[in-house]
Enzyme design. Structure first.
Site, mmCIF file in Angstrom:
data_model
loop_
_atom_site.group_PDB
_atom_site.id
_atom_site.type_symbol
_atom_site.label_atom_id
_atom_site.label_comp_id
_atom_site.label_asym_id
_atom_site.label_seq_id
_atom_site.Cartn_x
_atom_site.Cartn_y
_atom_site.Cartn_z
ATOM 1 N N GLN A 104 0.844 -1.192 0.000
ATOM 2 C CA GLN A 104 0.000 0.000 0.000
ATOM 3 C C GLN A 104 0.888 1.255 0.000
ATOM 4 O O GLN A 104 1.717 1.441 0.886
ATOM 5 C CB GLN A 104 -0.928 0.017 1.220
ATOM 6 N N TYR A 181 -5.921 10.837 4.079
ATOM 7 C CA TYR A 181 -4.533 11.110 3.703
ATOM 8 C C TYR A 181 -4.467 11.867 2.368
ATOM 9 O O TYR A 181 -5.493 12.225 1.802
ATOM 10 C CB TYR A 181 -3.726 9.803 3.707
ATOM 11 N N ARG A 229 -7.769 2.442 -2.732
ATOM 12 C CA ARG A 229 -8.609 2.403 -1.532
ATOM 13 C C ARG A 229 -9.202 3.786 -1.278
ATOM 14 O O ARG A 229 -8.498 4.798 -1.358
ATOM 15 C CB ARG A 229 -7.798 1.948 -0.319
ATOM 16 N N GLY A 322 -9.177 -7.444 8.723
ATOM 17 C CA GLY A 322 -8.120 -6.745 9.435
ATOM 18 C C GLY A 322 -7.860 -7.418 10.768
ATOM 19 O O GLY A 322 -7.091 -8.391 10.869
HETATM 20 C C1 LIG Z 1 -3.560 -1.952 13.504
HETATM 21 C C2 LIG Z 1 -4.285 -1.366 12.320
HETATM 22 C C3 LIG Z 1 -3.572 -0.650 11.372
HETATM 23 C C4 LIG Z 1 -4.202 -0.149 10.229
HETATM 24 N N1 LIG Z 1 -3.455 0.444 9.253
HETATM 25 C C5 LIG Z 1 -4.023 0.727 8.047
HETATM 26 C C6 LIG Z 1 -3.218 1.108 6.933
HETATM 27 O O1 LIG Z 1 -1.978 1.156 6.986
HETATM 28 N N2 LIG Z 1 -3.865 1.381 5.769
HETATM 29 C C7 LIG Z 1 -5.223 1.308 5.641
HETATM 30 O O2 LIG Z 1 -5.755 1.571 4.541
HETATM 31 N N3 LIG Z 1 -6.002 0.917 6.673
HETATM 32 C C8 LIG Z 1 -5.439 0.604 7.862
HETATM 33 N N4 LIG Z 1 -6.213 0.111 8.883
HETATM 34 C C9 LIG Z 1 -7.664 -0.127 8.653
HETATM 35 C C10 LIG Z 1 -7.900 -1.581 8.199
HETATM 36 O O3 LIG Z 1 -7.345 -1.809 6.919
HETATM 37 C C11 LIG Z 1 -9.401 -1.952 8.166
HETATM 38 O O4 LIG Z 1 -10.056 -1.151 7.191
HETATM 39 C C12 LIG Z 1 -10.102 -1.752 9.498
HETATM 40 O O5 LIG Z 1 -9.335 -2.301 10.551
HETATM 41 C C13 LIG Z 1 -11.494 -2.425 9.506
HETATM 42 O O6 LIG Z 1 -11.366 -3.808 9.282
HETATM 43 P P1 LIG Z 1 -11.473 -4.881 10.491
HETATM 44 O O7 LIG Z 1 -12.762 -4.576 11.207
HETATM 45 O O8 LIG Z 1 -11.488 -6.209 9.784
HETATM 46 O O9 LIG Z 1 -10.287 -4.695 11.389
HETATM 47 C C14 LIG Z 1 -5.601 -0.346 10.057
HETATM 48 C C15 LIG Z 1 -6.314 -1.033 11.037
HETATM 49 C C16 LIG Z 1 -5.685 -1.573 12.147
HETATM 50 C C17 LIG Z 1 -6.504 -2.351 13.122
#
Ligand SMILES: Cc1cc2nc3c(=O)[nH]c(=O)nc-3n(C[C@H](O)[C@H](O)[C@H](O)COP(=O)(O)O)c2cc1C
Length: 376
Positions: A104, A181, A229, A322
């Site tokens: 990403q 961002y 995204r 995630g």
């Molecule tokens: C620890 C953590 C770091 C994340 N870092 C990013 C990231 O670098 N880029 C991004 O697009 N989303 C990031 N997210 C969002 C996740 O990609 C995802 O959209 C979000 O956690 C919801 O999904 P989930 O309910 O399955 O965790 C992050 C989420 C978590 C929990």
């Protein structure tokens, strides 16, 4: 395996020719765990290796394309050729598990963190201070508006980062156009008040995609994909509403990319404004896309039945997981081998080693209440 899970295990070949073994993606998640040079660390390699045996695709933590865009402590860089060695190791450990790997690409813009930047200065489409509380990474700093020339330099930096991704052996790049961002700052009527050609709020994304595609055609020797995204809405007015999101989707579909990935914490959340509907954003967007481009749903998916519902009712082509994959690295293999009942749904304070989680991420998991399911 339950009959309605079968669809989740169908393989898929993207337009670019990249083939993935199933419809599960690991959502991009920052690990805060790069080494002191912002190179991929051993701990990160172990973390991804543990998670590469089941999912079709791993989308890595976001990597900054230029030093002026760094947004997290311990964020990995992809901003110079010295990063390629570590990134190659990352691509290799993930491929060994059978998953494809997409990096990403990120620039934080006005949400970059001043204390992490070379001259402490954030930049954006316009000099508009970000609003709202973003928790432990809140930035209340008025950015400097980029000159037209500087916008084109950042586009080139994304191109260079794409070349490095190809050289490191990745299968594609995902442009981080979500979560407020830099890319989103150009799309948003709140943060983009420019008077040059980039007052066309979609032009930055389109030019980025053109540049990434140019680099792919020049450098890639095997199929290499490009995904995007986006976040469907912003809370502020003026800000992105579902109406702007449809316009962005039109532009992305015209640009003929491999997939579109929604960013949301809850797959079934309803729109705030810009459309009158009882349906969730996931469904509304799927109906708008109408099969014209592969679409990835996400958000609070913890069981295979929930994942199947996002595909069926949400009409997405993929689901990204995630936190579920942080908590249980073997979630997908367990579903595949009919051991759904053995999926782990929470962490305890003693599980860092068992779940193979790098220390900086582990500390935040324990510190930030309500983020991860931790039984104390
Ligand atoms: C620890 C953590 C770091 C994340 N870092 C990013 C990231 O670098 N880029 C991004 O697009 N989303 C990031 N997210 C969002 C996740 O990609 C995802 O959209 C979000 O956690 C919801 O999904 P989930 O309910 O399955 O965790 C992050 C989420 C978590 C929990």
């Amino acid at each position: 395996m339950e009959a309605n899970y079968q669809k989740l295990f169908q393989d898929y070949t993207f337009k670019s020719g990249v083939n993935v073994r199933n419809r599960f993606m690991m959502a991009p998640m920052t690990t805060f765990s790069a080494d002191e040079n912002d190179y991929v660390s051993e701990d990160e390699l172990n973390y991804y290796k543990e998670r590469a045996n089941g999912v079709g695709t791993i989308i890595t933590a976001c990597a900054y394309v230029s030093k002026g865009g760094k947004g997290f402590d311990g964020q990995m860089g992809i901003d110079h050729d010295g990063t390629i060695e570590g990134l190659s190791k990352l691509a290799k450990v993930i491929h060994e598990g059978g998953a494809k790997v997409v990096v990403q690409l990120y620039h934080g813009g006005r949400l970059a963190v001043p204390r992490l930047l070379p001259n402490g200065e954030t930049v954006s489409a316009s000099a508009v201070t970000p609003l709202g509380d973003r928790g432990f990474y809140s930035v209340e700093h008025t950015p400097r508006a980029l000159t037209t020339e500087e916008v084109y330099e950042i586009i080139k930096e994304f191109g260079e980062a794409t070349r490095r991704s190809i050289e490191a052996g990745f299968d594609g790049v995902e442009l981080h156009g979500a979560t407020g961002y830099l890319l989103q700052q150009f799309v948003s009527p709140h943060s983009n008040q420019r008077k040059d050609e980039f007052q066309n709020r979609y032009l930055f994304a389109i030019k980025l995609i053109d540049e990434v595609k140019r680099v792919i055609s020049e450098h890639a020797t095997k199929p290499f994909l490009i995904g995007y995204r986006f976040s469907p809405e912003e809370p502020e007015t003026p800000g992105i509403t579902m109406r702007e999101t449809f316009e962005l989707l039109d532009e992305l579909m015209n640009a003929n990319i491999d997939y579109i990935h929604m960013a949301t914490t809850e797959a079934w959340a309803q729109p705030r404004r810009g459309i009158v509907s009882e349906k969730s954003r996931t469904e509304i967007i799927a109906e708008y896309i109408n099969g014209r481009v592969p679409y990835i749903g996400v958000g609070n998916i913890h069981t295979p039945a929930e994942a199947a519902l996002v595909l069926d009712k949400g009409k997405t082509d993929f689901v990204s997981l995630g936190r579920a994959l942080v908590v249980d690295p073997h979630w997908v293999e367990k579903v595949k081998s009919n051991k759904e009942e053995t999926i782990i749904h929470h962490l305890t304070e003693n599980d860092q080693q068992k779940a193979v989680i790098p220390t900086p991420l582990w500390k935040l998991i324990l510190e930030v209440q309500g983020w991860f399911p931790v039984v104390r």
